[in-house]
Structure formats: C-alpha cells, structure tokens
Design a protein around this motif. Structure first.
Motif, PDB file in Angstrom:
ATOM      1  N   GLY A  17      42.728 -13.544 -55.551  1.00 42.42           N
ATOM      2  CA  GLY A  17      42.624 -13.049 -56.909  1.00 42.42           C
ATOM      3  C   GLY A  17      43.683 -13.672 -57.790  1.00 42.42           C
ATOM      4  O   GLY A  17      44.454 -14.535 -57.365  1.00 42.42           O
ATOM      5  N   GLU A  18      43.725 -13.224 -59.040  1.00 40.62           N
ATOM      6  CA  GLU A  18      44.688 -13.792 -59.987  1.00 40.62           C
ATOM      7  C   GLU A  18      46.122 -13.469 -59.583  1.00 40.62           C
ATOM      8  O   GLU A  18      47.024 -14.290 -59.705  1.00 40.62           O
ATOM      9  CB  GLU A  18      44.407 -13.270 -61.389  1.00 40.62           C
ATOM     10  CG  GLU A  18      45.297 -13.880 -62.458  1.00 40.62           C
ATOM     11  CD  GLU A  18      44.906 -13.430 -63.849  1.00 40.62           C
ATOM     12  OE1 GLU A  18      45.560 -13.873 -64.824  1.00 40.62           O
ATOM     13  OE2 GLU A  18      43.949 -12.627 -63.977  1.00 40.62           O
ATOM     14  N   PHE A  19      46.330 -12.249 -59.063  1.00 41.74           N
ATOM     15  CA  PHE A  19      47.690 -11.828 -58.720  1.00 41.74           C
ATOM     16  C   PHE A  19      47.820 -11.350 -57.279  1.00 41.74           C
ATOM     17  O   PHE A  19      48.818 -10.751 -56.916  1.00 41.74           O
ATOM     18  CB  PHE A  19      48.141 -10.698 -59.658  1.00 41.74           C
ATOM     19  CG  PHE A  19      48.150 -11.092 -61.111  1.00 41.74           C
ATOM     20  CD1 PHE A  19      49.084 -11.982 -61.592  1.00 41.74           C
ATOM     21  CD2 PHE A  19      47.194 -10.588 -61.979  1.00 41.74           C
ATOM     22  CE1 PHE A  19      49.088 -12.346 -62.928  1.00 41.74           C
ATOM     23  CE2 PHE A  19      47.190 -10.947 -63.318  1.00 41.74           C
ATOM     24  CZ  PHE A  19      48.140 -11.831 -63.801  1.00 41.74           C
ATOM     25  N   GLY A  20      46.831 -11.565 -56.463  1.00 41.65           N
ATOM     26  CA  GLY A  20      46.912 -11.084 -55.096  1.00 41.65           C
ATOM     27  C   GLY A  20      45.817 -11.657 -54.229  1.00 41.65           C
ATOM     28  O   GLY A  20      45.072 -12.557 -54.626  1.00 41.65           O
ATOM     29  N   SER A 244      45.555 -24.002 -56.412  1.00 41.52           N
ATOM     30  CA  SER A 244      46.640 -23.828 -57.374  1.00 41.52           C
ATOM     31  C   SER A 244      46.432 -22.603 -58.264  1.00 41.52           C
ATOM     32  O   SER A 244      47.345 -22.160 -58.940  1.00 41.52           O
ATOM     33  CB  SER A 244      46.743 -25.067 -58.269  1.00 41.52           C
ATOM     34  OG  SER A 244      45.569 -25.203 -59.069  1.00 41.52           O
ATOM     35  N   ARG A 245      45.224 -22.035 -58.260  1.00 41.43           N
ATOM     36  CA  ARG A 245      44.851 -20.891 -59.106  1.00 41.43           C
ATOM     37  C   ARG A 245      44.943 -21.218 -60.592  1.00 41.43           C
ATOM     38  O   ARG A 245      45.076 -20.334 -61.436  1.00 41.43           O
ATOM     39  CB  ARG A 245      45.715 -19.663 -58.802  1.00 41.43           C
ATOM     40  CG  ARG A 245      45.662 -19.219 -57.354  1.00 41.43           C
ATOM     41  CD  ARG A 245      46.266 -17.854 -57.186  1.00 41.43           C
ATOM     42  NE  ARG A 245      46.397 -17.507 -55.771  1.00 41.43           N
ATOM     43  CZ  ARG A 245      46.712 -16.311 -55.327  1.00 41.43           C
ATOM     44  NH1 ARG A 245      46.938 -15.331 -56.172  1.00 41.43           N
ATOM     45  NH2 ARG A 245      46.812 -16.068 -54.047  1.00 41.43           N
ATOM     46  N   GLU A 246      44.874 -22.485 -60.918  1.00 46.72           N
ATOM     47  CA  GLU A 246      44.916 -22.899 -62.318  1.00 46.72           C
ATOM     48  C   GLU A 246      43.764 -22.281 -63.102  1.00 46.72           C
ATOM     49  O   GLU A 246      43.916 -21.974 -64.299  1.00 46.72           O
ATOM     50  CB  GLU A 246      44.848 -24.433 -62.391  1.00 46.72           C
ATOM     51  CG  GLU A 246      44.731 -25.021 -63.790  1.00 46.72           C
ATOM     52  CD  GLU A 246      45.987 -24.829 -64.627  1.00 46.72           C
ATOM     53  OE1 GLU A 246      45.884 -24.942 -65.864  1.00 46.72           O
ATOM     54  OE2 GLU A 246      47.054 -24.574 -64.043  1.00 46.72           O
ATOM     55  N   VAL A 247      42.621 -22.059 -62.468  1.00 42.24           N
ATOM     56  CA  VAL A 247      41.455 -21.538 -63.157  1.00 42.24           C
ATOM     57  C   VAL A 247      41.714 -20.144 -63.729  1.00 42.24           C
ATOM     58  O   VAL A 247      41.112 -19.744 -64.734  1.00 42.24           O
ATOM     59  CB  VAL A 247      40.237 -21.525 -62.214  1.00 42.24           C
ATOM     60  CG1 VAL A 247      40.406 -20.510 -61.098  1.00 42.24           C
ATOM     61  CG2 VAL A 247      38.941 -21.276 -62.980  1.00 42.24           C
ATOM     62  N   PHE A 248      42.633 -19.386 -63.123  1.00 45.47           N
ATOM     63  CA  PHE A 248      42.905 -18.037 -63.592  1.00 45.47           C
ATOM     64  C   PHE A 248      43.705 -18.016 -64.902  1.00 45.47           C
ATOM     65  O   PHE A 248      43.890 -16.954 -65.493  1.00 45.47           O
ATOM     66  CB  PHE A 248      43.652 -17.244 -62.521  1.00 45.47           C
ATOM     67  CG  PHE A 248      42.815 -16.952 -61.305  1.00 45.47           C
ATOM     68  CD1 PHE A 248      41.590 -16.312 -61.410  1.00 45.47           C
ATOM     69  CD2 PHE A 248      43.250 -17.325 -60.041  1.00 45.47           C
ATOM     70  CE1 PHE A 248      40.812 -16.049 -60.304  1.00 45.47           C
ATOM     71  CE2 PHE A 248      42.478 -17.064 -58.921  1.00 45.47           C
ATOM     72  CZ  PHE A 248      41.257 -16.428 -59.053  1.00 45.47           C
ATOM     73  N   ARG A 249      44.165 -19.149 -65.338  1.00 46.88           N
ATOM     74  CA  ARG A 249      44.891 -19.218 -66.609  1.00 46.88           C
ATOM     75  C   ARG A 249      43.941 -19.266 -67.803  1.00 46.88           C
ATOM     76  O   ARG A 249      44.372 -19.111 -68.942  1.00 46.88           O
ATOM     77  CB  ARG A 249      45.795 -20.453 -66.633  1.00 46.88           C
ATOM     78  CG  ARG A 249      46.878 -20.461 -65.566  1.00 46.88           C
ATOM     79  CD  ARG A 249      47.739 -21.692 -65.686  1.00 46.88           C
ATOM     80  NE  ARG A 249      48.362 -21.793 -66.991  1.00 46.88           N
ATOM     81  CZ  ARG A 249      49.027 -22.856 -67.439  1.00 46.88           C
ATOM     82  NH1 ARG A 249      49.117 -23.933 -66.681  1.00 46.88           N
ATOM     83  NH2 ARG A 249      49.553 -22.877 -68.636  1.00 46.88           N
ATOM     84  N   LYS A 254      38.030 -17.557 -65.565  1.00 49.61           N
ATOM     85  CA  LYS A 254      38.557 -16.885 -64.380  1.00 49.61           C
ATOM     86  C   LYS A 254      37.593 -15.876 -63.768  1.00 49.61           C
ATOM     87  O   LYS A 254      37.700 -15.568 -62.580  1.00 49.61           O
ATOM     88  CB  LYS A 254      39.891 -16.212 -64.695  1.00 49.61           C
ATOM     89  CG  LYS A 254      39.807 -15.054 -65.685  1.00 49.61           C
ATOM     90  CD  LYS A 254      41.204 -14.488 -65.908  1.00 49.61           C
ATOM     91  CE  LYS A 254      41.195 -13.286 -66.820  1.00 49.61           C
ATOM     92  NZ  LYS A 254      42.564 -12.741 -67.003  1.00 49.61           N
ATOM     93  N   ASN A 255      36.654 -15.370 -64.569  1.00 52.96           N
ATOM     94  CA  ASN A 255      35.675 -14.429 -64.019  1.00 52.96           C
ATOM     95  C   ASN A 255      34.376 -15.102 -63.583  1.00 52.96           C
ATOM     96  O   ASN A 255      33.436 -14.419 -63.161  1.00 52.96           O
ATOM     97  CB  ASN A 255      35.365 -13.339 -65.047  1.00 52.96           C
ATOM     98  CG  ASN A 255      36.572 -12.469 -65.349  1.00 52.96           C
ATOM     99  OD1 ASN A 255      37.351 -12.147 -64.445  1.00 52.96           O
ATOM    100  ND2 ASN A 255      36.740 -12.093 -66.615  1.00 52.96           N
ATOM    101  N   LEU A 256      34.341 -16.410 -63.696  1.00 54.50           N
ATOM    102  CA  LEU A 256      33.126 -17.143 -63.340  1.00 54.50           C
ATOM    103  C   LEU A 256      33.234 -17.833 -61.985  1.00 54.50           C
ATOM    104  O   LEU A 256      32.268 -18.448 -61.516  1.00 54.50           O
ATOM    105  CB  LEU A 256      32.814 -18.190 -64.416  1.00 54.50           C
ATOM    106  CG  LEU A 256      32.694 -17.679 -65.859  1.00 54.50           C
ATOM    107  CD1 LEU A 256      32.356 -18.829 -66.793  1.00 54.50           C
ATOM    108  CD2 LEU A 256      31.646 -16.572 -65.947  1.00 54.50           C
ATOM    109  N   VAL A 257      34.404 -17.749 -61.363  1.00 54.84           N
ATOM    110  CA  VAL A 257      34.653 -18.476 -60.113  1.00 54.84           C
ATOM    111  C   VAL A 257      35.255 -17.529 -59.084  1.00 54.84           C
ATOM    112  O   VAL A 257      36.126 -16.714 -59.415  1.00 54.84           O
ATOM    113  CB  VAL A 257      35.613 -19.667 -60.343  1.00 54.84           C
ATOM    114  CG1 VAL A 257      35.840 -20.421 -59.037  1.00 54.84           C
ATOM    115  CG2 VAL A 257      35.070 -20.595 -61.411  1.00 54.84           C
ATOM    116  N   ARG A 258      34.790 -17.629 -57.840  1.00 54.71           N
ATOM    117  CA  ARG A 258      35.398 -16.875 -56.742  1.00 54.71           C
ATOM    118  C   ARG A 258      36.079 -17.850 -55.799  1.00 54.71           C
ATOM    119  O   ARG A 258      35.458 -18.765 -55.262  1.00 54.71           O
ATOM    120  CB  ARG A 258      34.343 -16.089 -55.964  1.00 54.71           C
ATOM    121  CG  ARG A 258      34.945 -15.117 -54.939  1.00 54.71           C
ATOM    122  CD  ARG A 258      33.908 -14.573 -53.984  1.00 54.71           C
ATOM    123  NE  ARG A 258      33.483 -15.592 -53.024  1.00 54.71           N
ATOM    124  CZ  ARG A 258      32.427 -15.482 -52.239  1.00 54.71           C
ATOM    125  NH1 ARG A 258      31.650 -14.417 -52.326  1.00 54.71           N
ATOM    126  NH2 ARG A 258      32.110 -16.445 -51.380  1.00 54.71           N
TER     127      ARG A 258
END
Length: 306
Positions: A17-20, A244-249, A254-258
């Motif tokens: 997830g974005e933070f976990g 890298s979780r860049e997509v969550f920025r 960020k809600n279109l990708v798992r």
C-alpha cells in the motif's frame, strides 16, 4: 467460485500500500486465513516446488525458487554467504617490507584476495596439540595436485604502491574456511533474493495518464500500445520492477494500480567472487542444506521415546 479463486489468489500475494503492507506474512501457518488450510503439506510441496534458471553469465546466476517458505529461502541465502567453504590467505610471514603499507594492513589485503583453488580438494584445519606435530614435506604437493592451478582469481588486484627501491617479500599460507568465521572465506560477492513483483492495472489507463504511469516504474515494466488511436498502458514485464512506490505520489494513478509480490516465488541472484562458478556454489549450498536436514532427522531419531 470466482470469489474463492480471488481469495486464494490474494492469499498468495503480499500487497504493497501507500504507507504499509498487507498480507505481510510469508510463512505457512494454520489460521492466517479463516476457512483456508495453511498447514505445510509434503505432497503439495513436492507438486509445486521448482527451480527455474533465468540467466547465467560469467560469474553471475539468476534463478527462481518457487513454492518454498521464506525461512528456507533465507537459510539458503545465509548458507551461500557463510557456509560454503573456500581457500584464503591465513598466515603471512613478512621477510621484508620497505613499502609505506604496514605489515598488518598488507596481511589484511592479501587475505581478501580471492584464491582460485578448489576447496573441495582440501580438508579443514583441525585443533592441533603437541601430539600432532609431525614432519610433512611440501614437495609432494605437486604429486597430490598434478593438474591444479592455484593462484589469485584476478591478476590486477592492487595490493600496494611501491616507490623505487621499495620491496615486499612475504610467504603466505592458505587454509580452508567459511564465511561465518571470516568474510574473506565468503565465496560470493553478493547473494540476495526478492519476491516476484505482481502489478495489476485495475482499469484501463490511457493517453497522458498512461505516459505518466510508465515513468513511475523501472524501464521495461510498463509499455504503451496504440489501440484505436489511443495510447493504452499495459504491464509488459513486472519482474523488472523495484517497487519504488512512485505511483502512489500521483492522486490520479494511485487507486488504479495494485502493487503486490508473489508470496512463495523468490528471485535469487548469486554473484561469485570467481573462486567457483555460481552454479557450483548453488549446488554446494544445496548439499550443505541437505546435510543440516539429515543431522536434524538423526537427532530426532536419537531422542528416546516414552
């Protein structure tokens, strides 16, 4: 039925997830999922376990271990690092050293030079007492190892810089050892593993959003296809991603990708120091792991039963 397949699939994924992280456990244990039997089963293990060699180059081997537990994967990595034996310089007798490098530093540098000598031809040192003092001629080693070519793996490792007139004259003794005793005996430059990445696009991503999504991942992960005049993002090779979780920025993405990782699929990378090829190191590590398992079984057999 579809819902059950979805539940089983998510059980096999570690979701980022974005933070976990969700479903973070990587060990089979009953009770993690209600209504799902997580206990280890030998028959299931034999049916699902496999090893796939992905890439083998000079000194480097990448392979997948699928269907194992995290504890086994980590045990295998630690064996590669610390328990596969090699030969290394142990004693340095300095007869003359007029360089600016102190004797202790020189001996340390010499100890870290990889030695091309097959450790399987040698025995470990034993504890020596006075009763063990015997005369052993060195001349017969030529007969013992007629085809051996014992030397440093690389000829261009810098040991010291000498000024005109300076000299280094040393005698070195090499012994067999393992990395858990000293890092100089470790046969690998690196041995690591990671879980196989799994990237899912939850809905079509097109045009500018597709281009932005492509930039959020490592090169080669996302490709853009031209479908009916529109740029459409597609997951090309999730294996290349480093998460890298860049997509969550990006709020729009960020809600279109798992982002997830396959829980029991480990990507191993083994880089040899050159003493032995990486495939031989992997084979030796497997033998050591099998020996550990056999010793454990022998210990269980020796326990008296009431």
């Amino acid at each position: 039925m579809a819902a059950k397949r979805g539940t089983d699939e998510m059980r096999d994924r570690v979701v980022l997830g974005e933070f976990g992280v969700r479903n973070v456990h990587t060990t089979d244990f009953p009770g993690n999922y209600p209504g799902y039997e997580d206990a280890w089963d030998q028959r299931r293990f034999e049916e699902t376990f496999r090893v796939d060699v992905i890439r083998e180059e000079e000194g480097t081997l990448e392979f997948d271990m699928v269907g194992i537990d995290a504890a086994i994967a980590n045990a295998f990595r630690r064996i590669l690092l610390a328990e596969v034996p090699t030969m290394a310089v142990e004693k340095v007798f300095v007869y003359n050293n007029t360089s600016i490098v102190q004797d202790e530093i020189l001996a340390h540098r010499l100890g870290l030079i990889p030695i091309r000598a097959d450790p399987r031809l040698f025995e470990y040192r034993n504890q020596v007492y006075s009763k063990h003092m015997t005369w052993v001629p060195l001349g017969n080693q030529t007969d013992l190892f007629p085809d051996a070519d014992f030397r440093p793996v690389h000829d261009d490792i810098l040991i010291a810089l000498l000024r005109p007139g300076q000299e280094i004259d040393v005698l070195m003794h090499c012994v067999k050892g393992v990395g858990k005793d000293h890092a100089k005996f470790s046969p690998v430059a690196t041995a690591s593993y990671r879980l196989l990445p799994d990237i899912t696009l939850l809905q079509p991503i097109e045009d500018e959003a597709a281009e932005m999504l492509q930039k959020c991942f490592s090169p080669g992960v996302i490709e853009i296809q031209n479908i009916k005049g529109k740029k459409v993002a597609k997951v090309a090779n999730a294996r290349l991603d480093t998460f890298s979780r860049e997509v969550f920025r990006h709020e729009g993405l960020k809600n279109l990708v798992r982002l997830a990782r396959v829980r029991n699929h480990y990507i191993f990378s083994v880089e040899s120091t050159g003493i032995l090829p990486p495939d031989v190191l992997v084979s030796e590590a497997i033998k050591i792991l099998m020996g550990k398992c056999q010793r454990f079984l022998n210990e269980l057999d020796s326990v008296p039963m009431d």
